[in-house]
Design a protein around this motif. Structure first.
Motif, PDB file in Angstrom:
ATOM      1  N   ALA A   1       0.910  -1.274   0.016  1.00  0.00           N
ATOM      2  CA  ALA A   1      -0.054   0.070   0.057  1.00  0.00           C
ATOM      3  C   ALA A   1       0.894   1.221   0.075  1.00  0.00           C
ATOM      4  O   ALA A   1       1.908   1.291   0.502  1.00  0.00           O
ATOM      5  CB  ALA A   1      -0.928   0.066   1.093  1.00  0.00           C
ATOM      6  N   TYR A   2       0.347   2.358  -0.601  1.00  0.00           N
ATOM      7  CA  TYR A   2       1.022   3.495  -0.761  1.00  0.00           C
ATOM      8  C   TYR A   2       0.395   4.553   0.052  1.00  0.00           C
ATOM      9  O   TYR A   2      -0.751   4.733  -0.118  1.00  0.00           O
ATOM     10  CB  TYR A   2       1.057   3.854  -2.294  1.00  0.00           C
ATOM     11  CG  TYR A   2       2.218   3.299  -3.051  1.00  0.00           C
ATOM     12  CD1 TYR A   2       3.620   3.944  -3.335  1.00  0.00           C
ATOM     13  CD2 TYR A   2       2.285   1.905  -3.369  1.00  0.00           C
ATOM     14  CE1 TYR A   2       4.480   3.384  -4.046  1.00  0.00           C
ATOM     15  CE2 TYR A   2       3.253   1.394  -3.919  1.00  0.00           C
ATOM     16  CZ  TYR A   2       4.286   2.068  -4.342  1.00  0.00           C
ATOM     17  OH  TYR A   2       5.505   1.286  -5.130  1.00  0.00           O
ATOM     18  N   THR A   3       1.319   5.801   0.614  1.00  0.00           N
ATOM     19  CA  THR A   3       0.793   6.999   1.028  1.00  0.00           C
ATOM     20  C   THR A   3       0.406   7.744  -0.090  1.00  0.00           C
ATOM     21  O   THR A   3       0.836   7.636  -1.211  1.00  0.00           O
ATOM     22  CB  THR A   3       1.540   7.493   1.934  1.00  0.00           C
ATOM     23  OG1 THR A   3       2.661   8.102   1.323  1.00  0.00           O
ATOM     24  CG2 THR A   3       1.935   6.621   3.139  1.00  0.00           C
ATOM     25  N   ALA A   4      -0.283   8.985   0.162  1.00  0.00           N
ATOM     26  CA  ALA A   4      -0.698   9.898  -0.761  1.00  0.00           C
ATOM     27  C   ALA A   4       0.734  10.399  -1.265  1.00  0.00           C
ATOM     28  O   ALA A   4       0.586  11.300  -2.090  1.00  0.00           O
ATOM     29  CB  ALA A   4      -1.440  11.127  -0.211  1.00  0.00           C
TER      30      ALA A   4
ATOM     31  N   ARG B   1      -4.331  -5.808 -10.533  1.00  0.00           N
ATOM     32  CA  ARG B   1      -4.755  -4.457 -10.899  1.00  0.00           C
ATOM     33  C   ARG B   1      -3.712  -3.307 -10.783  1.00  0.00           C
ATOM     34  O   ARG B   1      -3.370  -2.499 -11.618  1.00  0.00           O
ATOM     35  CB  ARG B   1      -6.197  -3.873 -10.295  1.00  0.00           C
ATOM     36  CG  ARG B   1      -7.289  -4.870 -10.917  1.00  0.00           C
ATOM     37  CD  ARG B   1      -8.701  -4.236 -10.229  1.00  0.00           C
ATOM     38  NE  ARG B   1      -8.646  -4.081  -8.852  1.00  0.00           N
ATOM     39  CZ  ARG B   1      -9.264  -5.000  -8.039  1.00  0.00           C
ATOM     40  NH1 ARG B   1      -9.737  -6.120  -8.625  1.00  0.00           N
ATOM     41  NH2 ARG B   1      -9.172  -4.848  -6.769  1.00  0.00           N
ATOM     42  N   ARG B   2      -3.110  -3.492  -9.789  1.00  0.00           N
ATOM     43  CA  ARG B   2      -2.089  -2.579  -9.270  1.00  0.00           C
ATOM     44  C   ARG B   2      -0.737  -2.483 -10.320  1.00  0.00           C
ATOM     45  O   ARG B   2      -0.344  -1.582 -10.704  1.00  0.00           O
ATOM     46  CB  ARG B   2      -1.826  -2.466  -8.099  1.00  0.00           C
ATOM     47  CG  ARG B   2      -2.786  -2.262  -6.862  1.00  0.00           C
ATOM     48  CD  ARG B   2      -2.680  -2.546  -5.415  1.00  0.00           C
ATOM     49  NE  ARG B   2      -1.733  -1.900  -4.825  1.00  0.00           N
ATOM     50  CZ  ARG B   2      -1.874  -0.693  -4.186  1.00  0.00           C
ATOM     51  NH1 ARG B   2      -3.103  -0.267  -4.378  1.00  0.00           N
ATOM     52  NH2 ARG B   2      -0.994  -0.002  -3.510  1.00  0.00           N
TER      53      ARG B   2
ATOM     54  N   GLU C   1      -3.213   3.707  -6.736  1.00  0.00           N
ATOM     55  CA  GLU C   1      -4.266   4.523  -5.735  1.00  0.00           C
ATOM     56  C   GLU C   1      -3.776   4.245  -4.224  1.00  0.00           C
ATOM     57  O   GLU C   1      -3.173   3.205  -3.890  1.00  0.00           O
ATOM     58  CB  GLU C   1      -5.605   3.869  -5.957  1.00  0.00           C
ATOM     59  CG  GLU C   1      -6.811   4.383  -5.070  1.00  0.00           C
ATOM     60  CD  GLU C   1      -8.142   3.805  -5.075  1.00  0.00           C
ATOM     61  OE1 GLU C   1      -8.542   3.567  -4.071  1.00  0.00           O
ATOM     62  OE2 GLU C   1      -8.421   3.091  -5.998  1.00  0.00           O
ATOM     63  N   ALA C   2      -3.525   5.393  -3.867  1.00  0.00           N
ATOM     64  CA  ALA C   2      -3.108   5.575  -2.457  1.00  0.00           C
ATOM     65  C   ALA C   2      -4.196   5.252  -1.378  1.00  0.00           C
ATOM     66  O   ALA C   2      -5.283   4.987  -1.959  1.00  0.00           O
ATOM     67  CB  ALA C   2      -2.524   6.814  -2.137  1.00  0.00           C
TER      68      ALA C   2
END
Length: 250
Positions: free
Chosen positions: A168-171, A193-194, A205-206
């Motif tokens: 997962a990524y932050t903004a 998808r990612r 998508e963050a």
């Protein structure tokens, strides 16, 4: 074209974590543990032999000296010491790569060291100094915009921006710490998808729902996640179906 990499050789003695055989049939670059967070001489030799046999590029996955914590615990290591330890790990892997008729083609920090070099100039420069000390001008994998890639460029090394299909990524474009819930994407469809979003759209998508631009030359699928080999195979198939060429950067 995009490279597909995975962390391999993450075993020790009788303990095995990664499905090296299966993953080496899918990925184009193998980040091989060099003994500090995982791996031992027998494991390193076997992975290098298999990678060379299948035409997969061999990379040194260097770490803090943290076998008990799998290299994921924060540590403060003096710059000179860290540079020496990075060079030591590269040198150890080089023996087995060359014995297999291949070579160490790049370097990638692991775990806490990888995350530290995103924002810490001193530790980033120490990793690069270790690469230079080991000899040659090896490319260095790192997060886009990281201090590590900046330090590599300043030292005349090639910095290779990397994305993570299963993290997962932050903004702000950094990885969500593993201590937080949802930091690892476990849903296989979501990982696929990612991966497509990274390779085709150059974004992800963050966690807050915003789109974050991520220009990556290499895409990582972690080898220690459940069903990693199957996920990696699905990612590769989806990319190729979308017309994305798969090839090693090194």
């Amino acid at each position: 074209m995009i490279d597909l990499n995975a962390d391999l050789g993450e075993g020790f003695g009788r303990w095995t974590l990664t499905d090296d055989d299966a993953l080496l049939s899918v990925v184009t670059s193998a980040n091989v543990a060099c003994g500090f967070h995982a791996g031992d001489p027998s494991v390193m030799r076997r992975v290098c032999d298999l990678a060379a046999e299948r035409g997969v590029r061999i990379g040194a996955q260097v770490s803090y000296r943290d076998l008990a914590g799998f290299g994921r615990r924060a540590m403060d290591v003096p710059s000179d010491e860290l540079a020496a330890e990075v060079a030591y790990q590269i040198g150890a892997l080089r023996v087995f790569a060359e014995a297999a008729g291949a070579q160490v083609a790049y370097v990638k920090p692991h775990g806490a060291l990888y995350n530290r070099t995103v924002h810490d100039d001193g530790q980033a420069r120490a990793v690069v100094a270790g690469v230079r000390l080991a000899g040659g001008a090896l490319p260095v994998l790192g997060l886009p915009g990281s201090r590590l890639l900046t330090a590599a460029a300043e030292a005349g090394l090639t910095g290779v921006p990397e994305a993570f299909a299963d993290r997962a990524y932050t903004a702000q474009g950094s990885l969500v710490p593993r201590s937080e819930a949802g930091s690892v994407v476990m849903d296989e469809d979501a990982v696929v998808r990612r991966a497509l979003a990274f390779a085709v759209a150059g974004s992800v998508e963050a966690v807050d729902g915003t789109a974050v631009a991520v220009a990556a030359r290499s895409l990582c699928v972690h080898g220690d996640t459940p069903n990693a080999a199957r996920i990696a195979a699905r990612v590769r198939e989806a990319l190729e179906t979308a017309g994305v060429a798969i090839g090693a950067f090194a």
